[in-house]
Design an enzyme around this catalytic site. Structure first.
Site, short mmCIF file in Angstrom:
data_model
loop_
_atom_site.label_atom_id
_atom_site.label_comp_id
_atom_site.label_asym_id
_atom_site.label_seq_id
_atom_site.Cartn_x
_atom_site.Cartn_y
_atom_site.Cartn_z
CG ASP A 67 -10.20 -1.01 4.61
OD1 ASP A 67 -9.51 -1.33 3.50
OD2 ASP A 67 -9.45 -1.09 5.78
CD GLN A 113 -3.40 -4.62 6.46
OE1 GLN A 113 -3.58 -3.75 5.80
NE2 GLN A 113 -3.64 -5.77 5.83
CE LYS A 115 -3.51 -2.76 2.19
NZ LYS A 115 -4.50 -2.86 3.36
#
Ligand code: GUN
Length: 294
Positions: free
Chosen positions: A121, A98, A54
């Site tokens: 997300d 995460q 990322k």
């Protein structure tokens, strides 16, 4: 004839190129550079690999990215305090926590604590609800990646029967919601199979498009597919392989060797859906900045 192998890395590169252009014009127009903060709690090796990907992608498209490594012993209260601070910080446009988190932290409470406008997300219940009613704000990256692959390879799901295998909150269920919408990129008839389905093959053999997202290595075999179907493999599983120096290789939820003899097109693992997830996280960070600035 063996299937066309869909190159997810190439599609991800085109999306990154589009995002880089848009980031450039956004910065020019507003003087603000989109900024993403990634919170990584603990030492899960796979998570470290994903977060690194990322970070590299952000650099490629001109997004500021900062990874905060937090100890395995971080309490939920500490993590929530950091999130509240980032929610209030106007220079931060995207926040990603995460997963998985250590056992002492509730992922649900963490996701609910995010400012939904910064939820890159697309996991916050507000964003899940908006997507379900066909008014998305921030769409989850992996399901969107699947739709992008279908659209950009000439396999639009419009009018097709799509069979999803898996009902997770991050892939199966959001895909179901997105694919049934009456929009040009969706408009599919959708069947969802899961661990409660007695004979998965009975359904997958009726799919024009099969999306495997069950998290079970090689669950879908060639004889479970309709000849000429399109197969999207979202699974990432470790498969024992003594010939590999790590002792394992990465494999999908589809038995690639048998499936490619039956399908018309198929995504490999790795190099299929995975790169799209990261590219779409960049697009979501840009979208968040566009929504928040101005
Ligand atoms: N862990 C595995 N996949 C994901 C993802 O898409 N987002 C986050 N935040 N964590 C993950």
């Amino acid at each position: 004839m063996p299937a066309e192998i869909i190159d997810g890395r190439q599609i991800a590169a085109s999306i990154r190129k589009e995002v880089r252009q848009e980031v450039k014009s956004f910065v020019k127009k507003t003087g603000v550079t989109p900024r993403l903060v990634v919170l990584l709690v603990g030492d899960d090796p796979a998570s470290h690999v994903y977060v690194r990907q990322k970070s590299l992608a952000a650099e490629k498209v001109g997004i500021l990215e900062e990874t905060r490594n937090l100890s395995d012993a971080t309490t939920e209260a500490e993590l929530l305090r950091i999130i509240h601070e980032l929610n209030r910080d106007a220079s931060v446009h995207g926040i990603l926590v995460q997963m998985p988190l250590p056992a002492q932290i509730s992922p649900t409470r963490v996701i609910e604590s995010l400012d939904y406008r910064k939820d890159v997300d697309g996991f916050h219940p507000h964003n899940v609800g908006l997507a379900a009613i066909g008014s998305p704000l921030m769409e989850p990256c992996t399901p969107t990646g699947v739709l992008e692959i279908l659209a950009r390879t000439g396999n639009a799901p419009d009018g097709k029967h799509v069979v999803i295998v898996g009902r997770s909150n991050i892939v199966g269920k959001p895909l179901m919601n997105m694919l049934v919408q009456k929009t040009a990129r969706a408009n599919a008839t959708v069947t969802v199979c899961h661990t409660g389905t007695s004979d998965i093959g009975e359904y997958t053999r009726r799919g024009d498009i099969v999306i495997a997202a069950a998290g079970r290595a090689e669950l879908i075999k060639g004889d479970m597919l309709r000849p000429g179907s399109v197969v999207i493999d979202v699974g990432v599983n470790r498969v024992d392989d003594p010939s590999d120096e790590r002792g394992y290789r990465l494999g999908g939820d589809v038995e690639f060797e048998s499936a490619k003899e039956v399908a018309r097109a198929i995504t490999p693992v790795p190099g299929g859906v995975g790169p799209l997830t990261v590219a779409l996280l960049m697009r979501n960070t840009l979208t968040a900045a566009q929504n928040l600035v101005g």
